[in-house]
Design a protein around this motif. Structure first.
Motif, mmCIF file in Angstrom:
data_model
loop_
_atom_site.group_PDB
_atom_site.id
_atom_site.type_symbol
_atom_site.label_atom_id
_atom_site.label_comp_id
_atom_site.label_asym_id
_atom_site.label_seq_id
_atom_site.Cartn_x
_atom_site.Cartn_y
_atom_site.Cartn_z
ATOM 1 N N ASP A 122 32.617 -3.804 45.423
ATOM 2 C CA ASP A 122 31.573 -3.035 44.727
ATOM 3 C C ASP A 122 32.148 -2.278 43.544
ATOM 4 N N ALA A 123 33.306 -1.637 43.736
ATOM 5 C CA ALA A 123 33.948 -0.910 42.637
ATOM 6 C C ALA A 123 34.335 -1.854 41.511
ATOM 7 N N THR A 124 34.849 -3.036 41.867
ATOM 8 C CA THR A 124 35.245 -4.015 40.848
ATOM 9 C C THR A 124 34.039 -4.495 40.052
ATOM 10 N N VAL A 125 32.937 -4.769 40.731
ATOM 11 C CA VAL A 125 31.732 -5.253 40.062
ATOM 12 C C VAL A 125 31.229 -4.225 39.044
ATOM 13 N N ILE A 126 31.117 -2.971 39.470
ATOM 14 C CA ILE A 126 30.597 -1.939 38.562
ATOM 15 C C ILE A 126 31.523 -1.756 37.372
ATOM 16 N N MET A 127 32.838 -1.720 37.626
ATOM 17 C CA MET A 127 33.787 -1.551 36.527
ATOM 18 C C MET A 127 33.744 -2.749 35.585
ATOM 19 N N PHE A 128 33.413 -3.916 36.133
ATOM 20 C CA PHE A 128 33.402 -5.143 35.342
ATOM 21 C C PHE A 128 32.219 -5.199 34.386
ATOM 22 N N SER A 129 31.312 -4.232 34.489
ATOM 23 C CA SER A 129 30.125 -4.225 33.621
ATOM 24 C C SER A 129 30.422 -3.678 32.232
ATOM 25 N N ASN A 130 31.643 -3.266 31.953
ATOM 26 C CA ASN A 130 31.940 -2.584 30.688
ATOM 27 C C ASN A 130 31.674 -3.393 29.423
ATOM 28 N N PRO A 131 31.777 -4.746 29.413
ATOM 29 C CA PRO A 131 31.489 -5.471 28.165
ATOM 30 C C PRO A 131 30.069 -5.254 27.642
ATOM 31 N N VAL A 132 29.115 -5.094 28.563
ATOM 32 C CA VAL A 132 27.735 -4.869 28.146
ATOM 33 C C VAL A 132 27.613 -3.531 27.422
ATOM 34 N N PHE A 133 28.269 -2.506 27.946
ATOM 35 C CA PHE A 133 28.226 -1.190 27.304
ATOM 36 C C PHE A 133 29.022 -1.182 25.999
ATOM 37 N N THR A 134 30.013 -2.064 25.911
ATOM 38 C CA THR A 134 30.760 -2.178 24.663
ATOM 39 C C THR A 134 29.845 -2.618 23.531
ATOM 40 N N SER A 135 28.976 -3.583 23.795
ATOM 41 C CA SER A 135 28.037 -4.053 22.772
ATOM 42 C C SER A 135 27.102 -2.929 22.331
ATOM 43 N N TRP A 139 27.149 -1.090 18.595
ATOM 44 C CA TRP A 139 25.932 -0.992 17.771
ATOM 45 C C TRP A 139 25.727 0.437 17.261
ATOM 46 N N ILE A 140 26.012 1.420 18.128
ATOM 47 C CA ILE A 140 25.802 2.819 17.751
ATOM 48 C C ILE A 140 26.851 3.300 16.760
ATOM 49 N N PHE A 141 28.136 3.003 17.025
ATOM 50 C CA PHE A 141 29.215 3.600 16.239
ATOM 51 C C PHE A 141 29.773 2.688 15.142
ATOM 52 N N LEU A 142 29.700 1.375 15.353
ATOM 53 C CA LEU A 142 30.269 0.450 14.373
ATOM 54 C C LEU A 142 29.203 -0.335 13.619
ATOM 55 N N LYS A 143 27.937 -0.045 13.909
ATOM 56 C CA LYS A 143 26.803 -0.691 13.234
ATOM 57 C C LYS A 143 26.818 -2.203 13.423
ATOM 58 N N GLU A 144 27.349 -2.659 14.565
ATOM 59 C CA GLU A 144 27.318 -4.088 14.852
ATOM 60 C C GLU A 144 25.912 -4.483 15.312
ATOM 61 N N ARG A 145 25.629 -5.752 15.194
ATOM 62 C CA ARG A 145 24.293 -6.243 15.525
ATOM 63 C C ARG A 145 24.027 -6.136 17.023
ATOM 64 N N PHE A 146 22.838 -5.657 17.375
ATOM 65 C CA PHE A 146 22.417 -5.525 18.780
ATOM 66 C C PHE A 146 21.092 -6.250 18.931
ATOM 67 N N THR A 147 21.131 -7.406 19.619
ATOM 68 C CA THR A 147 19.962 -8.276 19.692
ATOM 69 C C THR A 147 19.183 -8.047 20.980
ATOM 70 N N ILE A 148 18.082 -8.761 21.097
ATOM 71 C CA ILE A 148 17.259 -8.684 22.297
ATOM 72 C C ILE A 148 18.038 -9.165 23.519
ATOM 73 N N MET A 203 37.244 -0.086 24.100
ATOM 74 C CA MET A 203 37.093 -1.348 23.387
ATOM 75 C C MET A 203 36.574 -1.138 21.965
ATOM 76 N N VAL A 204 35.654 -0.186 21.805
ATOM 77 C CA VAL A 204 35.135 0.111 20.470
ATOM 78 C C VAL A 204 36.258 0.641 19.583
ATOM 79 N N ILE A 205 37.113 1.492 20.145
ATOM 80 C CA ILE A 205 38.246 2.022 19.387
ATOM 81 C C ILE A 205 39.209 0.900 19.006
ATOM 82 N N LEU A 206 39.450 -0.021 19.939
ATOM 83 C CA LEU A 206 40.341 -1.142 19.644
ATOM 84 C C LEU A 206 39.762 -2.032 18.550
ATOM 85 N N ARG A 207 38.443 -2.176 18.533
ATOM 86 C CA ARG A 207 37.827 -2.940 17.445
ATOM 87 C C ARG A 207 38.038 -2.227 16.117
#
Length: 332
Positions: A122-135, A139-148, A203-207
């Motif tokens: 369960d802990a691994t699954v929740i932590m593994f969700s970070n790529p979605v929050f990266t997008s 979008w908020i800080f780097l003005k990258e495209r955020f689609t439907i 991840m946003v900082i690394l980008r």
């Protein structure tokens, strides 16, 4: 790894870190599929480290994190000297490296805490969700495209977290399959979810940093700041404990070594394989977490956990496939 997120150890930053570390100068592998084999080995090492964290008793998650950071420093330093990267980095990048290290180490600490408070898978699954929050954060800080599609993936991820957390106001007061009492389960869920967001910020900082800083320097900041932070917090909480002789001490050393091995194989994979396939292969972290939990912790997953894992894997795989498709389309 945690991680990275991360995610040496549980990497608190799994899929999105794979995308970030990919170099534009591809090397053809000696044999087809070698990069994916390296990725699989990295997932095995990261998952084994998380299992060992779960097996340790009587130690605070912060102390385990401190020992992991110490070993990471120990093994990264020779590589930095060999590649002549320096220990501070370019002047204009130091502030970004600082926040990368600070947020990344916090994500690792939160993941380890979550592993100790709730089922490993369960802990691994929740932590593994970070790529979605990266997008979302990009979008908020780097003005990258955020689609439907990003909105859909985010909703799937949140649904998966809810299925795992199972708040009483939605699922009632009697819950089965909870490890320990429900208070600890919620603490673990909040820690893993916060760690996933922290890993996404990393991840946003690394980008933002891009390729202007050597990878080992980024790992160095992660380890040094994590160690300093852990030591300070441990003194404040007065949670220092001496590991028991024998198995516990060897286990702590193994956690550090497995984290370094995982980072090494993931880096090698990204040198010879495209980021998209590597990112998809990293979903094996979740599968391995369920298998190891069943084999070594004698714990069967609940249908709620499996449903939550399916939602999260679907969303993170969707993010990876979309990025892979877009990069291939742009090259063509």
């Amino acid at each position: 790894y945690s991680g990275g997120y991360n995610r040496g150890g549980l990497s608190p930053s799994p899929i999105s870190e794979a995308v970030l570390l990919y170099s534009s100068t591809e090397k053809k592998p000696a044999c087809p599929g070698l990069g994916l084999l390296y990725t699989l080995l990295a997932s095995v090492f990261f998952s084994a480290a998380a299992l060992l964290v779960k097996k340790i008793e009587g130690m605070h998650a912060i102390e385990i994190s401190a020992i992991r950071c110490f070993f990471q420093m120990l093994f990264v330093m020779p590589a930095m000297i060999y590649y002549n990267t320096g220990f501070l980095g370019p002047r204009g990048m130091r502030i970004y490296l600082f926040f990368r290290g600070f947020l990344g180490s916090n994500a690792m600490i939160l993941l380890y805490y979550a592993v100790l408070q709730m089922p490993l898978a369960d802990a691994t699954v929740i932590m593994f969700s970070n790529p979605v929050f990266t997008s979302l954060l990009a979008w908020i800080f780097l003005k990258e495209r955020f689609t439907i599609w990003d909105v859909v993936f985010t909703m799937f991820t949140l649904t998966g977290v809810i299925l795992i957390a199972r708040p009483p106001f939605l699922f009632g007061g009697k819950l089965s399959g909870i490890e320990g009492d429900y208070t600890n389960h919620i603490k673990g869920t909040v820690a893993a979810f916060t760690g996933a967001i922290g890993a996404a910020c990393t991840m946003v900082i690394l980008r933002k940093i891009g390729k202007s800083v050597h990878y080992y320097l980024s790992v160095w900041y992660y380890a040094v700041l994590g160690l300093i932070e852990c030591v300070i917090v441990l003194f404040i909480l007065d949670e220092w404990t001496i590991p028991f002789c024998g198995w516990d001490r060897w286990t702590l050393m193994a956690i550090g070594l497995l984290g370094v091995a995982g980072q090494t194989f993931l880096t090698k994979a990204l040198q010879i394989e495209k980021a998209g396939p590597v990112a998809l292969m990293r979903t094996m972290d979740v599968v391995l977490a369920f298998i190891l939990q069943f084999l070594f912790l004698n714990r069967k997953p609940t249908w709620w956990s499996l449903g939550g894992a399916l939602c999260v894997i679907s969303s993170t795989s969707g993010v990876a496939i979309r990025k892979w498709y877009n990069s291939t389309k742009n090259k063509s």
